[in-house]
Design a protein around this motif. Structure first.
Motif, PDB file in Angstrom:
ATOM      1  N   THR A   1      43.539  34.564  30.393  1.00 38.15           N
ATOM      2  CA  THR A   1      42.944  35.619  31.220  1.00 38.15           C
ATOM      3  C   THR A   1      41.985  36.462  30.401  1.00 38.15           C
ATOM      4  O   THR A   1      40.898  36.818  30.869  1.00 38.15           O
ATOM      5  CB  THR A   1      44.047  36.498  31.839  1.00 38.15           C
ATOM      6  OG1 THR A   1      44.883  35.677  32.665  1.00 38.15           O
ATOM      7  CG2 THR A   1      43.466  37.627  32.668  1.00 38.15           C
ATOM      8  N   ILE A   2      42.371  36.766  29.175  1.00 36.01           N
ATOM      9  CA  ILE A   2      41.511  37.553  28.280  1.00 36.01           C
ATOM     10  C   ILE A   2      40.210  36.807  28.018  1.00 36.01           C
ATOM     11  O   ILE A   2      39.116  37.368  28.129  1.00 36.01           O
ATOM     12  CB  ILE A   2      42.228  37.853  26.945  1.00 36.01           C
ATOM     13  CG1 ILE A   2      43.493  38.668  27.184  1.00 36.01           C
ATOM     14  CG2 ILE A   2      41.300  38.534  25.956  1.00 36.01           C
ATOM     15  CD1 ILE A   2      43.284  40.027  27.789  1.00 36.01           C
ATOM     16  N   ILE A   3      40.305  35.541  27.697  1.00 36.57           N
ATOM     17  CA  ILE A   3      39.117  34.744  27.398  1.00 36.57           C
ATOM     18  C   ILE A   3      38.234  34.594  28.628  1.00 36.57           C
ATOM     19  O   ILE A   3      37.006  34.733  28.560  1.00 36.57           O
ATOM     20  CB  ILE A   3      39.513  33.377  26.808  1.00 36.57           C
ATOM     21  CG1 ILE A   3      40.144  33.581  25.419  1.00 36.57           C
ATOM     22  CG2 ILE A   3      38.318  32.432  26.729  1.00 36.57           C
ATOM     23  CD1 ILE A   3      40.825  32.363  24.858  1.00 36.57           C
ATOM     24  N   ALA A   4      38.840  34.341  29.778  1.00 37.51           N
ATOM     25  CA  ALA A   4      38.070  34.162  31.020  1.00 37.51           C
ATOM     26  C   ALA A   4      37.353  35.443  31.439  1.00 37.51           C
ATOM     27  O   ALA A   4      36.272  35.378  32.042  1.00 37.51           O
ATOM     28  CB  ALA A   4      38.989  33.682  32.135  1.00 37.51           C
TER      29      ALA A   4
ATOM     30  N   GLN B   1      49.302  50.749  32.075  1.00 37.15           N
ATOM     31  CA  GLN B   1      49.333  51.358  30.753  1.00 37.15           C
ATOM     32  C   GLN B   1      49.613  50.337  29.677  1.00 37.15           C
ATOM     33  O   GLN B   1      49.044  50.390  28.604  1.00 37.15           O
ATOM     34  CB  GLN B   1      50.364  52.476  30.704  1.00 37.15           C
ATOM     35  CG  GLN B   1      49.917  53.704  31.437  1.00 37.15           C
ATOM     36  CD  GLN B   1      50.806  54.892  31.160  1.00 37.15           C
ATOM     37  OE1 GLN B   1      51.893  54.764  30.615  1.00 37.15           O
ATOM     38  NE2 GLN B   1      50.345  56.052  31.545  1.00 37.15           N
ATOM     39  N   LEU B   2      50.508  49.408  29.969  1.00 40.48           N
ATOM     40  CA  LEU B   2      50.836  48.339  29.035  1.00 40.48           C
ATOM     41  C   LEU B   2      51.327  47.161  29.848  1.00 40.48           C
ATOM     42  O   LEU B   2      52.216  47.313  30.678  1.00 40.48           O
ATOM     43  CB  LEU B   2      51.924  48.794  28.051  1.00 40.48           C
ATOM     44  CG  LEU B   2      52.313  47.799  26.966  1.00 40.48           C
ATOM     45  CD1 LEU B   2      51.169  47.622  25.962  1.00 40.48           C
ATOM     46  CD2 LEU B   2      53.566  48.270  26.237  1.00 40.48           C
ATOM     47  N   ALA B   3      50.721  46.006  29.636  1.00 34.01           N
ATOM     48  CA  ALA B   3      51.129  44.827  30.406  1.00 34.01           C
ATOM     49  C   ALA B   3      50.885  43.576  29.586  1.00 34.01           C
ATOM     50  O   ALA B   3      49.987  43.522  28.747  1.00 34.01           O
ATOM     51  CB  ALA B   3      50.349  44.745  31.716  1.00 34.01           C
ATOM     52  N   HIS B   4      51.694  42.567  29.858  1.00 37.42           N
ATOM     53  CA  HIS B   4      51.503  41.265  29.227  1.00 37.42           C
ATOM     54  C   HIS B   4      50.375  40.554  29.966  1.00 37.42           C
ATOM     55  O   HIS B   4      50.391  40.449  31.187  1.00 37.42           O
ATOM     56  CB  HIS B   4      52.788  40.439  29.309  1.00 37.42           C
ATOM     57  CG  HIS B   4      52.639  39.119  28.637  1.00 37.42           C
ATOM     58  ND1 HIS B   4      52.273  37.986  29.309  1.00 37.42           N
ATOM     59  CD2 HIS B   4      52.781  38.767  27.344  1.00 37.42           C
ATOM     60  CE1 HIS B   4      52.196  36.982  28.452  1.00 37.42           C
ATOM     61  NE2 HIS B   4      52.508  37.444  27.256  1.00 37.42           N
ATOM     62  N   VAL B   5      49.392  40.097  29.213  1.00 42.49           N
ATOM     63  CA  VAL B   5      48.260  39.360  29.777  1.00 42.49           C
ATOM     64  C   VAL B   5      48.059  38.126  28.914  1.00 42.49           C
ATOM     65  O   VAL B   5      47.894  38.235  27.696  1.00 42.49           O
ATOM     66  CB  VAL B   5      46.971  40.219  29.799  1.00 42.49           C
ATOM     67  CG1 VAL B   5      45.811  39.434  30.377  1.00 42.49           C
ATOM     68  CG2 VAL B   5      47.201  41.514  30.584  1.00 42.49           C
TER      69      VAL B   5
END
Length: 114
Positions: A46-49, A38-42
């Motif tokens: 990782t977002i870019i990849a 539901q909510l997590a630190h990323v």
């Protein structure tokens, strides 16, 4: 596919109002592939990849009033998502009240404009 990236590197996941807004606007939430949270630190790497089609912010980059919000102005995000950034104000997604259709409409309009 899109990711709702928030201050301090948090991603809004499934089972949330923001996920419903994104889905109603025609987007699939990257969070479902990152572990159905539901909510997590990323981290931004990782977002870019993951290469989602869009990144969704609740505040415009540069509006940061603290270090957590300034992450959203990181040059790597600006480069990776040039021309593929969407904005939806927090006040439209705080609850599923009368603002919900407006939030979906604004997000959908931005997608069509791209």
């Amino acid at each position: 596919m899109a990711v709702h990236y928030q201050r301090q590197g948090y991603v809004t996941g499934t089972g949330t109002l923001m996920n419903d807004v994104m889905k109603s606007a025609g987007l699939r939430n990257l969070a479902a592939q990152l572990g159905d949270m539901q909510l997590a630190h990323v981290d931004l790497e990782t977002i870019i990849a993951a290469r989602p089609d869009y990144i969704v912010f609740s505040t415009e980059p540069g509006e940061g009033r603290d270090w957590g919000a300034l992450l959203l102005s990181h040059p790597a995000l600006a480069h990776a998502f040039a021309g593929r950034t969407l904005y939806i104000s927090d006040n439209l997604t705080a609850c599923g009240g009368p603002e919900y259709p407006l939030a979906v409409g604004r997000l959908a309009a931005q997608i069509r404009a791209h």
